[in-house]
Enzyme design. Structure first.
Site, mmCIF file in Angstrom:
data_model
loop_
_atom_site.group_PDB
_atom_site.id
_atom_site.type_symbol
_atom_site.label_atom_id
_atom_site.label_comp_id
_atom_site.label_asym_id
_atom_site.label_seq_id
_atom_site.Cartn_x
_atom_site.Cartn_y
_atom_site.Cartn_z
ATOM 1 N N ASP A 35 0.837 -1.204 0.000
ATOM 2 C CA ASP A 35 0.000 0.000 0.000
ATOM 3 C C ASP A 35 0.872 1.253 0.000
ATOM 4 O OD1 ASP A 35 -2.298 1.468 0.037
ATOM 5 O OD2 ASP A 35 -2.680 1.230 2.178
ATOM 6 N N GLY A 38 0.264 5.543 -4.343
ATOM 7 C CA GLY A 38 -0.333 6.835 -4.693
ATOM 8 C C GLY A 38 0.256 7.952 -3.840
ATOM 9 N N ARG A 48 -0.102 9.420 -10.019
ATOM 10 C CA ARG A 48 -0.192 8.163 -9.260
ATOM 11 C C ARG A 48 0.516 7.001 -9.977
ATOM 12 N NH1 ARG A 48 -3.689 7.452 -5.277
ATOM 13 N NH2 ARG A 48 -4.083 5.300 -5.879
ATOM 14 N N HIS A 52 2.999 3.617 -8.961
ATOM 15 C CA HIS A 52 2.844 2.191 -9.287
ATOM 16 C C HIS A 52 4.099 1.647 -9.974
ATOM 17 C CE1 HIS A 52 -1.138 2.315 -7.798
ATOM 18 N NE2 HIS A 52 -1.672 2.977 -8.799
ATOM 19 N N SER A 80 -7.179 -5.793 -5.998
ATOM 20 C CA SER A 80 -8.309 -6.351 -5.242
ATOM 21 C C SER A 80 -9.606 -6.193 -6.037
ATOM 22 C CB SER A 80 -8.442 -5.627 -3.907
ATOM 23 O OG SER A 80 -8.961 -4.332 -4.114
ATOM 24 N N GLU A 82 -12.038 -4.688 -5.078
ATOM 25 C CA GLU A 82 -12.485 -3.302 -4.851
ATOM 26 C C GLU A 82 -11.729 -2.306 -5.736
ATOM 27 O OE1 GLU A 82 -11.568 -5.388 -2.274
ATOM 28 O OE2 GLU A 82 -13.636 -5.873 -1.691
ATOM 29 N N ASN A 83 -10.560 -2.692 -6.237
ATOM 30 C CA ASN A 83 -9.746 -1.762 -7.032
ATOM 31 C C ASN A 83 -10.397 -1.336 -8.354
ATOM 32 O OD1 ASN A 83 -6.485 -3.081 -5.997
ATOM 33 N ND2 ASN A 83 -7.652 -1.351 -5.202
ATOM 34 N N ARG A 86 -11.462 2.343 -8.910
ATOM 35 C CA ARG A 86 -10.534 3.440 -9.233
ATOM 36 C C ARG A 86 -10.814 3.973 -10.644
ATOM 37 N NH1 ARG A 86 -4.886 2.470 -6.256
ATOM 38 N NH2 ARG A 86 -5.797 1.714 -4.325
HETATM 39 C C1 FPP Z 1 -1.354 0.335 -3.558
HETATM 40 O O1 FPP Z 1 -1.040 1.672 -3.715
HETATM 41 C C2 FPP Z 1 -0.958 -0.574 -4.595
HETATM 42 C C3 FPP Z 1 -1.801 -1.204 -5.484
HETATM 43 C C4 FPP Z 1 -3.163 -0.817 -5.819
HETATM 44 C C5 FPP Z 1 -1.356 -2.408 -6.145
HETATM 45 C C6 FPP Z 1 -0.436 -2.191 -7.301
HETATM 46 C C7 FPP Z 1 0.833 -2.835 -6.997
HETATM 47 C C8 FPP Z 1 1.920 -2.695 -7.714
HETATM 48 C C9 FPP Z 1 1.962 -1.810 -8.918
HETATM 49 C C10 FPP Z 1 3.121 -3.478 -7.327
HETATM 50 C C11 FPP Z 1 3.513 -4.475 -8.390
HETATM 51 C C12 FPP Z 1 3.030 -5.844 -8.248
HETATM 52 C C13 FPP Z 1 3.496 -6.888 -8.963
HETATM 53 C C14 FPP Z 1 2.969 -8.241 -8.736
HETATM 54 C C15 FPP Z 1 4.570 -6.733 -9.968
HETATM 55 P P1 FPP Z 1 -2.240 2.692 -3.650
HETATM 56 O O2 FPP Z 1 -2.521 3.144 -5.035
HETATM 57 O O3 FPP Z 1 -3.401 2.088 -2.947
HETATM 58 O O4 FPP Z 1 -1.607 3.835 -2.795
HETATM 59 P P2 FPP Z 1 -2.395 4.928 -1.923
HETATM 60 O O5 FPP Z 1 -3.111 4.182 -0.835
HETATM 61 O O6 FPP Z 1 -1.288 5.790 -1.403
HETATM 62 O O7 FPP Z 1 -3.308 5.654 -2.843
#
Ligand code: FPP
Length: 266
Positions: A35, A38, A48, A52, A80, A82-83, A86
């Site tokens: 986490d 962003g 953002r 990533h 997830s 839930e994602n 976004r």
């Molecule tokens: C959380 O940050 C991260 C994610 C939504 C997942 C994405 C993960 C990656 C890009 C790592 C790579 C994974 C692999 C398997 C190569 P957020 O956007 O929720 O951050 P925030 O809470 O600060 O907004």
């Protein structure tokens, strides 16, 4: 064999941590809620998606560290259920990033004897992502080293729903009238069937939540929550988490010290 023989330390702090890590007492399964991408980007006045991208680099490093230390299984929460809420542009960027990651890293994953697995509702993923994941899983299916599990379109409650329905289907198919499910029945019908439960759950960026991740499997996991944002979760920080895990006394509801479980208090 010592941890320092497996990893070349980048500095004095890493060397000191590697000296202290006991290879015989590593978690059998590390699960990570990555986490803070962003927020990392926001702090730098970047979009953002830059967060990533930086997150992928750190994920690569975490995979390498765990594989070198011979941690048997590592699960990363990449996307997830839930994602999907976004913005569309961010979701498609994340999907593209995953494909890019596979294209670039699959040869080295395979060379390092890592077996790639995915957990989650694959059917709802874009066709191209699903196909790339399936190809990668097929290619690495005979590898005997670390299991790298990517949670993609994953939700813990959805996993339990899918497990219960799979059990009901089996009961119906076999025309059973009396069927008794136990914990093993449920474990065996989860996406993670065959994997050890996580011993250590790491969450970055300080939130005190489990966010619908591996709800059944983390029953006895040690939780490690750090304020570091995911792109800042360097090898040094991962080693700190592993060392912290080794310093804890695990009781599984009992009294510890190998004594018999007491009254079941946590
Ligand atoms: C959380 O940050 C991260 C994610 C939504 C997942 C994405 C993960 C990656 C890009 C790592 C790579 C994974 C692999 C398997 C190569 P957020 O956007 O929720 O951050 P925030 O809470 O600060 O907004």
């Amino acid at each position: 064999m010592k941890a320092i023989d497996l990893i070349k330390p980048a500095g004095r702090r890493e060397a000191a941590l590697l000296e202290q890590i006991d290879l015989k007492r590593l978690p059998r399964h590390v699960a990570i809620i990555m986490d803070g991408n962003g927020r990392w980007a926001q702090k730098r006045h970047l979009p953002r998606i830059a967060g990533h991208r930086a997150g992928v680099k750190i994920a690569r490093e975490a995979i390498e560290t765990c594989a070198l230390l011979r941690v048997p299984a590592l699960t990363l929460y990449a996307f997830s259920l839930e994602n999907w809420r976004r913005p569309h542009a961010e979701v498609s960027f994340l999907m593209r990033l995953l494909r890019e990651y596979l294209k670039k890293e699959l040869p080295s994953i395979h060379e390092n004897n890592i077996r790639l697995l995915a957990i989650g509702r694959a059917a709802q993923l874009p066709e191209a992502v699903r196909k790339d994941m399936e190809d990668a899983m097929r290619l690495t299916s005979q590898n005997t080293g670390m299991k790298l599990v990517v949670a993609l379109n994953y939700g813990g409650r959805a996993e339990l729903v899918d497990a219960f329905n799979a059990i009901l289907d089996r009961v119906r198919l076999n025309g059973l009238t009396a069927f008794h499910a136990d914990e093993e029945t449920i474990s065996n019908h989860l996406y993670t069937a065959g994997l050890p439960d996580p011993d250590l759950l790491i969450r970055t960026s300080g939130e005190m939540r489990v966010s619908n991740f591996l709800l059944w499997q983390i029953a006895y996991a040690e939780l490690y929550i750090t304020d570091a944002l995911w792109p800042d979760f360097s090898r040094e920080r991962l080693l700190e988490a592993l060392l912290n895990f080794q310093q804890r006394e695990r009781r599984y509801g009992g009294l510890g010290h190998g004594r018999e479980p007491g009254n079941g208090a946590p």
